[in-house]
Scaffold this motif. Sequence first.
Motif, PDB file in Angstrom:
ATOM      1  N   LEU A   1       0.871  -1.194  -0.097  1.00 51.24           N
ATOM      2  CA  LEU A   1      -0.186   0.111   0.208  1.00 51.24           C
ATOM      3  C   LEU A   1       0.841   1.323  -0.163  1.00 51.24           C
ATOM      4  CD1 LEU A   1      -2.873   1.154   0.422  1.00 51.24           C
ATOM      5  CD2 LEU A   1      -2.216   1.163   2.757  1.00 51.24           C
ATOM      6  N   GLY A   2       0.507   2.046  -0.770  1.00 52.15           N
ATOM      7  CA  GLY A   2       1.320   3.473  -1.008  1.00 52.15           C
ATOM      8  C   GLY A   2       2.530   3.187  -1.986  1.00 52.15           C
ATOM      9  N   ALA A   3       2.821   2.133  -2.611  1.00 50.66           N
ATOM     10  CA  ALA A   3       3.613   2.169  -3.745  1.00 50.66           C
ATOM     11  C   ALA A   3       3.343   0.983  -4.702  1.00 50.66           C
ATOM     12  CB  ALA A   3       4.922   1.733  -2.956  1.00 50.66           C
ATOM     13  N   ASP A   4       3.662   1.433  -5.899  1.00 49.73           N
ATOM     14  CA  ASP A   4       3.386   0.297  -7.010  1.00 49.73           C
ATOM     15  C   ASP A   4       4.559  -0.225  -7.538  1.00 49.73           C
ATOM     16  OD1 ASP A   4       0.802   1.487  -7.346  1.00 49.73           O
ATOM     17  OD2 ASP A   4       1.454   3.322  -8.102  1.00 49.73           O
ATOM     18  N   PRO A   5       4.034  -1.470  -8.131  1.00 50.30           N
ATOM     19  CA  PRO A   5       5.358  -2.193  -8.601  1.00 50.30           C
ATOM     20  C   PRO A   5       6.214  -1.417  -9.700  1.00 50.30           C
ATOM     21  CG  PRO A   5       3.170  -2.958  -9.382  1.00 50.30           C
ATOM     22  CD  PRO A   5       2.837  -2.073  -8.509  1.00 50.30           C
ATOM     23  N   LEU A   6       7.471  -1.616  -9.783  1.00 46.03           N
ATOM     24  CA  LEU A   6       8.339  -0.654 -10.548  1.00 46.03           C
ATOM     25  C   LEU A   6       7.924  -1.040 -11.892  1.00 46.03           C
ATOM     26  CD1 LEU A   6      10.986   0.972 -10.159  1.00 46.03           C
ATOM     27  CD2 LEU A   6      12.025  -0.992 -10.738  1.00 46.03           C
ATOM     28  N   PRO A   7       7.721   0.130 -12.702  1.00 39.47           N
ATOM     29  CA  PRO A   7       7.512  -0.139 -14.246  1.00 39.47           C
ATOM     30  C   PRO A   7       8.821  -0.655 -14.992  1.00 39.47           C
ATOM     31  CG  PRO A   7       7.437   2.217 -13.518  1.00 39.47           C
ATOM     32  CD  PRO A   7       7.968   1.694 -12.502  1.00 39.47           C
ATOM     33  N   GLY A   8       8.418  -1.519 -15.873  1.00 39.75           N
ATOM     34  CA  GLY A   8       9.548  -2.309 -16.642  1.00 39.75           C
ATOM     35  C   GLY A   8      10.753  -1.444 -17.273  1.00 39.75           C
ATOM     36  N   ASP A   9      10.354  -0.195 -17.610  1.00 39.59           N
ATOM     37  CA  ASP A   9      11.333   0.634 -18.230  1.00 39.59           C
ATOM     38  C   ASP A   9      12.252   1.355 -17.363  1.00 39.59           C
ATOM     39  OD1 ASP A   9       9.770   2.645 -17.066  1.00 39.59           O
ATOM     40  OD2 ASP A   9       9.292   3.801 -18.666  1.00 39.59           O
ATOM     41  N   TRP A  10      12.399   0.856 -16.075  1.00 45.51           N
ATOM     42  CA  TRP A  10      13.544   1.516 -15.268  1.00 45.51           C
ATOM     43  C   TRP A  10      14.740   0.414 -15.394  1.00 45.51           C
ATOM     44  CZ3 TRP A  10      13.006   4.740 -10.534  1.00 45.51           C
ATOM     45  CH2 TRP A  10      11.912   5.451 -10.553  1.00 45.51           C
ATOM     46  N   ASP A  11      15.655   0.941 -15.749  1.00 46.21           N
ATOM     47  CA  ASP A  11      16.874   0.190 -15.932  1.00 46.21           C
ATOM     48  C   ASP A  11      17.897   0.325 -14.623  1.00 46.21           C
ATOM     49  OD1 ASP A  11      18.753  -1.553 -17.212  1.00 46.21           O
ATOM     50  OD2 ASP A  11      19.669  -0.269 -18.457  1.00 46.21           O
ATOM     51  N   VAL A  12      17.467  -0.423 -13.859  1.00 43.32           N
ATOM     52  CA  VAL A  12      18.327  -0.329 -12.600  1.00 43.32           C
ATOM     53  C   VAL A  12      18.726  -1.737 -12.179  1.00 43.32           C
ATOM     54  CG1 VAL A  12      18.040   0.205 -10.051  1.00 43.32           C
ATOM     55  CG2 VAL A  12      16.868   1.499 -11.798  1.00 43.32           C
ATOM     56  N   ARG A  13      19.942  -1.784 -12.051  1.00 40.30           N
ATOM     57  CA  ARG A  13      20.541  -3.141 -11.397  1.00 40.30           C
ATOM     58  C   ARG A  13      20.145  -3.392  -9.841  1.00 40.30           C
ATOM     59  NH1 ARG A  13      24.941  -6.195 -13.617  1.00 40.30           N
ATOM     60  NH2 ARG A  13      25.355  -4.283 -15.251  1.00 40.30           N
ATOM     61  N   LEU A  14      19.551  -4.344  -9.592  1.00 41.72           N
ATOM     62  CA  LEU A  14      18.936  -4.894  -8.574  1.00 41.72           C
ATOM     63  C   LEU A  14      20.081  -5.684  -7.501  1.00 41.72           C
ATOM     64  CD1 LEU A  14      15.393  -5.412  -9.278  1.00 41.72           C
ATOM     65  CD2 LEU A  14      16.086  -3.540  -8.014  1.00 41.72           C
ATOM     66  N   PRO A  15      20.203  -5.483  -6.376  1.00 44.93           N
ATOM     67  CA  PRO A  15      20.955  -6.275  -5.148  1.00 44.93           C
ATOM     68  C   PRO A  15      20.492  -7.557  -5.520  1.00 44.93           C
ATOM     69  CG  PRO A  15      20.302  -4.181  -4.011  1.00 44.93           C
ATOM     70  CD  PRO A  15      19.608  -4.316  -5.579  1.00 44.93           C
ATOM     71  N   ARG A  16      21.315  -8.701  -5.319  1.00 49.07           N
ATOM     72  CA  ARG A  16      20.744 -10.003  -5.483  1.00 49.07           C
ATOM     73  C   ARG A  16      19.860 -10.370  -4.517  1.00 49.07           C
ATOM     74  NH1 ARG A  16      22.322 -14.680  -3.391  1.00 49.07           N
ATOM     75  NH2 ARG A  16      23.743 -13.711  -1.856  1.00 49.07           N
ATOM     76  N   THR A  17      19.952  -9.804  -3.079  1.00 51.54           N
ATOM     77  CA  THR A  17      18.820 -10.154  -2.114  1.00 51.54           C
ATOM     78  C   THR A  17      17.534  -9.609  -2.704  1.00 51.54           C
ATOM     79  OG1 THR A  17      19.412  -7.904  -1.293  1.00 51.54           O
ATOM     80  CG2 THR A  17      20.381  -9.998  -0.107  1.00 51.54           C
ATOM     81  N   ILE A  18      17.447  -8.738  -3.417  1.00 49.83           N
ATOM     82  CA  ILE A  18      16.280  -8.048  -3.750  1.00 49.83           C
ATOM     83  C   ILE A  18      15.520  -9.046  -4.745  1.00 49.83           C
ATOM     84  CG2 ILE A  18      14.955  -6.079  -4.793  1.00 49.83           C
ATOM     85  CD1 ILE A  18      15.993  -5.556  -2.185  1.00 49.83           C
ATOM     86  N   VAL A  19      16.281  -9.402  -5.680  1.00 54.01           N
ATOM     87  CA  VAL A  19      16.005 -10.260  -6.883  1.00 54.01           C
ATOM     88  C   VAL A  19      15.564 -11.380  -6.185  1.00 54.01           C
ATOM     89  CG1 VAL A  19      16.956 -11.521  -8.980  1.00 54.01           C
ATOM     90  CG2 VAL A  19      17.636  -9.240  -8.525  1.00 54.01           C
ATOM     91  N   GLU A  20      15.962 -12.160  -5.419  1.00 49.59           N
ATOM     92  CA  GLU A  20      15.581 -13.280  -4.515  1.00 49.59           C
ATOM     93  C   GLU A  20      14.431 -13.007  -3.804  1.00 49.59           C
ATOM     94  OE1 GLU A  20      18.772 -14.439  -2.139  1.00 49.59           O
ATOM     95  OE2 GLU A  20      20.006 -15.405  -4.028  1.00 49.59           O
ATOM     96  N   ALA A  21      14.211 -11.905  -3.239  1.00 54.76           N
ATOM     97  CA  ALA A  21      12.992 -11.522  -2.452  1.00 54.76           C
ATOM     98  C   ALA A  21      11.776 -11.616  -3.522  1.00 54.76           C
ATOM     99  CB  ALA A  21      13.059 -10.246  -1.806  1.00 54.76           C
TER     100      ALA A  21
END
Lengths: 380, 673
Positions: free
Chosen positions: B620-640
């Motif tokens: 609540l209060g945030a949306d899923p990240l739009p697909g056009d953001w080109d951000v390298r995510l930390p491994r922990t986040i990708v797993e989560a």
Amino acid sequence: MPPSRARARATKSDPDDLPKVRADALQPTLALAEQIYEQLDEGEIPRMRLPLRTKQNLSFQVRDGVWRLGKAMGTRSARKLDGALMLLRTFYLVDFINEMSRDRKTSTLRELYYISEAWEDAKFHSEDESNLLIEDLEVMCERLREDFRLHPEENGASVIGDLTIKEKNRQGVVKKINCKDDVGDGGYSLPFNVEKEKIEFVGTNAKFVIAIECGGMVDRLAENNFDEERDAILVHLKGQPARSTRRFLRRITEELKLPVVVFTDGDPWSFRIYASVAYGAIKTAHLSSYLATPSAEFLGVTASDIENYDLPSDRLSEQDVKALQAELTDPRFGTAEWRSEIELMLKNGKKAEQQSLAKYGLNYVTEHYLPEKLTEMGVL
Amino acid sequence: MTPPPTLAQQLAAKQREISVAEFFERNRQILGFDNPQRSLLTTVKEAVDNAVDSAEEARVLPDVLVEISKEGDDRLRVAVTDNGPGILRKEIPNIFARLLYGSRFHSNRQARGQQGIGISAAVLYANLTTARPAHIVSKVEEEEAAHVLDLVIDTQKNQPRVVAEDLLLWDRPHGTRVEVVLKARYVRGRQSPYEYLRGTAIVNPHARLVLVEPDGTRVTFERASQELPPLAKETLPHPYGLELGELGYLLKGTRRPTLGEFLSKDLAGVSSRATREVFERSGIRPTRPPSSIQGEEQERLLAALHEVPLVAPAADCLSPIGATLIKRGLRNVLGDLRPEFYAPPVSRPPKVRGGFPFMVEVGLVYGGGLPPDPPIQILRFANRVPLLFQQGACAITTAIAHLDWRRYGLEQKGGAGVPSGPAVVLVHVASTKIPFTSEAKEAIAEDAEIDKEVTLALQAAARHLRAHISRMSRREFASDKFEIIQRILPKLAEKTSHLVGKPAPDLTPVITRIMDIVHVDSKLVRTDAAVRLPVEVTNYTPRARVLELFVEIPPDEFAAATFDPAPEGTEPALGRAWWTLPKLAPSGRTQLEVRFPAKSDVDAGDLDWYVVGIDESHVLGADPLPGDWDVRLPRTIVEAAEAAEAESAAAGPDEGEVDYDAAESSASASDEE
């Protein structure tokens, strides 16, 4: 609740306590609290399951001849705001009932509604809301609201006719009353408690009971001496009848073996009045075996009466039509007779009040309409 | 350049044969004087447009007073006073009492007035309907006194006639006051002077406008911005928009000695290479005098100009309002209604149609005290001038009606037509040449290029609206849950534990089960020192969460923002920043803060929050990240994120149980006994 148990218990008398209260009534309420407490303690979302009190969940009891609650269950859960509020209210109510028991007090339904003012978020917004919750508690605990020390205000449905009863008054003195000779023009007023410990039937010379929707028609029959001339007991239903009125009709047929006929306006709402007297009401279907009078017969005004007697009528309103259509899916009106009666009313689009019979003069109802109908029904 | 010969010009050309009075009578409707109510509005509009334009040209913040008073049964006196530079004595008669005379007539720059018909038409209308002269007071800074002139138009010769003249010691350093008495009717409502000034105030937040109505009511639209918009540059006509007649007109009027010089100096976008190519293609010699090019040669020249590649028209001749000022203007005028949402205004990049640069801007306001009755309110503007008439015939309205607003959260019958709901949509089209449907300049004509730009701008604003509406409905849903866990559950625990005589249980597990969301809660706090936006992220789910939080801020606001703690990464050009949040246990909470300078106009709604690491239904209060953001995510986040996906795929629907209270209430409606 199993109504047989309620009735069995109601016959025991306890002179100190009015109304009659079952001593073990508190135990099931505490069991409910225990159940919710355990859910909370185990980290589960609190919930209760209770039988649905809807017309879809009525089932016919062949043995009793009445409609009772079926097996469909609903869940009241704290997952939703409404459900959470009802759960909280339930335990404010349980707490209040336990408190009254300690203090040996009773409360009217209306008083309970005002008591809830102090319950903050859990307060009732209408008396309907509190009445429904009490019925829920009756169902879940298999007890009557009187067991919870809650009772309606005296509703004073009146009885006129040759019926002699014994009533124990507030001072505990037993009085013998004849509902024709010992009362005024208003008749004998029914108390909310019509169980044996309060009222006993002594005797009657009447041949049948006529339960009437409107006060004006009761007065007409009384003024025309219908009760004396036709050996009838007049019972005023006052619209949708209270539990005590329905319980009284049930006892009178059971104990005095008198037939009951129901005389109402000719509209969809009056059909429901008859249904709640004869088959049991949807909201109190858990008490049908205790409150309903399956032998009660519908006298009129029927849709065909409106045509046959050429009665002054009104057009059915939009709500009337909706109500009739809802009745077509109500299992209590599932008989061929009722279906054709409802369909005829829908087809003609007309409704009439019982007092429209006055079109033919003040005596017409007692000299022509009722004798004709009662003869047809085999009561006279 | 000269605009193509307009109807008015064609008509004006005939004015040698007919008197201007006749010309006026025949064209009352296209000039905006066909009924008393409209005549008043046209008069106010022309005078106010002139007033604001002249103040801007002199680089002073416009201050305009409009006084309307009764002068007998069907007559009104209209007086408009400005703080512009004033008008030289010798120009006054021509400007106010001669049709088709004006300084902007031949300029290729975005301006409010263009034709030079407006104010003199109002004077003529006043002369004709009440036989009263126009009363003009004007003072330039260099002179001691103001000139006072009473003017009528000689309807036979289209020449001004001064019927009285005086000097006046005026209490202002410079400015102009024009006063006319005309047959007119004052009506409030949609097409009233009030609405016109209100619209003008919205798109000109740097102007202060005061209206005194006939009953003495005084309405002030205060200035919301102290900044003058940059003066639109005057540009040369661009060949792409040129038609034959205009080319001939320019060739005849130029002072350049040769055609070569004319092409490179009097037209925009023609490079020396292009010039050479034009001559090659057309076979005309560059040394010829421009006036010698006639007839068929003009056609060849124009054809060649249209064939060779040219530099696109420059857009600095446009004067857009800009996102910041659109919002400020809307808030200044609509603020009393407390709208719940101002969509970030959309300012499309300039585009070209037929040689003329244009651009589209859109503002959208929603909810709060805005009237919920259909349809939505449309505020149309052309070059900062409100368009009040002919809404149905306007290209702006068509673009709005063709958009399926149901996709963006507004009601719209059949997905077409003007939508309904508590919303105001502002559309501004700025161009050196706006294709109006008629000389009265009340509606923009249908045009594929304009329609495309308006539609794109509307869609961009509408996407923000949709995000807002879904945010609000989720918030409502969540507010129920907060009420359950904060107010009801603790009491339920207290009551039941009291009844069974046991200690109150720990409610944390139940709370996380009921909520089952991560709450990103941000509130805007304006203090004298800064605009603070603290953000609280609380894990109301029954398991620990590892999350990456993203924010998108309008880039100009982003430049002034500071963050605490410092973000994991930023992309200032796009206004983006992100954080890897510390691991949150059930009921765990973490905080961060975004700060803006004290004067910032930023709203909580200007910031879009996105999250990765949890399923969208559990935030609540945030949306899923739009697909056009080109951000390298930390491994922990990708797993989560992968775990969250598996979790939501595994979760079945709600046991299929019947809600007891819902069943009861739906049944009782028609079964009441």
